[in-house]
Enzyme design. Sequence first.
Site, PDB file in Angstrom:
ATOM      1  CD  GLU A   1      -5.870  -4.619   4.059  1.00  0.00           C
ATOM      2  OE1 GLU A   1      -6.095  -4.476   5.086  1.00  0.00           O
ATOM      3  OE2 GLU A   1      -6.301  -4.306   3.156  1.00  0.00           O
TER       4      GLU A   1
ATOM      5  CD  GLU B   1      -2.663   0.942   2.664  1.00  0.00           C
ATOM      6  OE1 GLU B   1      -3.312  -0.214   3.445  1.00  0.00           O
ATOM      7  OE2 GLU B   1      -3.916   1.693   2.399  1.00  0.00           O
TER       8      GLU B   1
ATOM      9  CG  ASN C   1      -9.486  -1.581   1.462  1.00  0.00           C
ATOM     10  OD1 ASN C   1      -9.851  -2.651   1.791  1.00  0.00           O
ATOM     11  ND2 ASN C   1      -9.287  -0.764   2.380  1.00  0.00           N
ATOM     12  CD  GLU C   2     -10.681  -1.748   6.601  1.00  0.00           C
ATOM     13  OE1 GLU C   2     -10.211  -1.290   6.985  1.00  0.00           O
ATOM     14  OE2 GLU C   2      -9.555  -2.725   6.686  1.00  0.00           O
TER      15      GLU C   2
HETATM   16  O1  AHR Z   1      -2.840  -3.064   5.992  1.00  0.00           O
HETATM   17  C1  AHR Z   1      -3.325  -1.567   6.521  1.00  0.00           C
HETATM   18  C2  AHR Z   1      -4.662  -0.759   6.882  1.00  0.00           C
HETATM   19  O2  AHR Z   1      -5.500  -1.945   7.422  1.00  0.00           O
HETATM   20  C3  AHR Z   1      -5.530  -0.858   4.701  1.00  0.00           C
HETATM   21  O3  AHR Z   1      -5.048  -0.030   4.189  1.00  0.00           O
HETATM   22  C4  AHR Z   1      -6.685  -1.078   5.769  1.00  0.00           C
HETATM   23  O4  AHR Z   1      -7.182  -1.681   4.697  1.00  0.00           O
HETATM   24  C5  AHR Z   1      -7.383  -2.240   7.163  1.00  0.00           C
HETATM   25  O5  AHR Z   1      -7.422  -0.795   7.429  1.00  0.00           O
END
Ligand code: AHR
Length: 506
Positions: A306, A27, A174-175
């Site tokens: 993740e 990331e 994402n999330e």
């Molecule tokens: O991996 C760090 C963060 O953790 C990511 O950006 C997010 O998707 C998660 O909350």
Amino acid sequence: MSSARAIINLDLPGPTISRHLYGHFAEHLGRCIYGGFWVGEDSEIPNEGGIRLDVVQALRALEIPNLRWPGGCFADDYHWRDGIGPRDQRPRMVNSHWGDVVEDNSFGSHEFLALCELLGAEPYVNGNVGSGTVREMGEWVEYLTRADDSPMASLRRTNGRDEPWRVPYFGIGNEPWGCGGNMRAEAYADLARQYATYVRNHGGNEVYRIAAGAHDDDVAWTRALMEALTPFGTPLARPGVFQGVSLHYYTTAGPWTDKGSATLFDDDDYWRTMAASRRIESILGAHMSVMDTYDPERLVGLVLDEWGTWWDVEPGTNPGFLYQQNTLRDALVASVHFDVFHAAAERLVMANIAQTVNVLQAMILTDPDSGALVLTPTYHVFAMNAGHQDATRLEAHLLAPDLVRRVAEEDVPTVSVSASSKDGAVLVSASNLDLTASVELTLDLRGGRLADLTGLVLTADRVDTSNDVDRPDAVAPQPLEVVVDGGVVRVDVPPHSFVTVRGTLA
Ligand code: AHR
């Protein structure tokens, strides 16, 4: 010394353990991309087109199968057009999730795809739903993967890349329940259908679309996504508009407000970590059972994109950069996760550790001043387990009823085992979580015989040992004695250690 017996049926093949269970995540966060993968063409650190070659070399040795990018939370702030064209003309942006720093977009799509080519890894690009548009996502896929003279393919050529790339994996946000838009499950599920529709297969590039999933045990989110694929309780009969559903699970030693130090921990912290780590088994089980209800044919894959340990940042580092050391404890968290992943191979199609370099449970740490690179204990677990990638799982029944540790309300097994075979070679992995007792592990091999047995062990005097620039090999694999006694194979698994035994089918 305790003892345990693992019955391994060499002639009862299970499913394939996808190599993608050994996937990675990079990331725009702290020093993962900038300083970790990317140093720029003018750096004194040897690089190809700005990409660090020492990092590439170390990761190639792990045979990393895929790399997820550009986030994480960053993905839903990222606008891909800002990351193409001449680097000195790219717009800047604020990376508001991670340190509130200014991102200059010098690492964009072309740089990421070049990195994947150097690594020999398949790209997993994560699109923006939270602040992006459907058109933006559709055009990104066209830009990356289309061969003819379409508007986006032509734009890519203007920027110096003639051939399209292969992008087999694409994430739809994402999330979304948090940093990706604070949405409710049903609202996101509809958006996932809509956005995924425009993530098109151009030419021969077939995309596996991954809807952004739940965290921890939020099975209601998974249920909403499955409902969106197959409403009214009709079992899914053919692949839907998205093919995978993601899940995130992090291991800590306490609540989010008190995650604990990466290196300064006591025995209680250690056991709480191991209990949290083992919880991945019931968490995967809960999500898979919801998916089974809607999709008994297992057409939809579960993608744990993740996972890993999350500690307090190293003292003196930017709290938004999530830089943490990595000890033998982290290695054992990884080895236990892999045993659970192998057992879930029927449904779990991908897993991505967070994150590859300099962030959270990293494989590689780089020194910001000297640029020196250190391989973490976790790196060595990935290396020792590489033989499980795309191998056939072998059922391994562990008989060790007394080897449990009571942690709060949970019984945590202190020994964990998995096995697989590939191309005539068998690989057995075993972890002993106990802090003081060795385990005499008997491998009761049935349905065949193994020859040329070799063993490796990853351990150290103390479980809080880490590698650093001064002691890069404080935790590194060493040869392990493997005793063959008739049809039985025996190894001594030291306290807080991970071992592998490899043999060829005779
Ligand atoms: O991996 C760090 C963060 O953790 C990511 O950006 C997010 O998707 C998660 O909350």
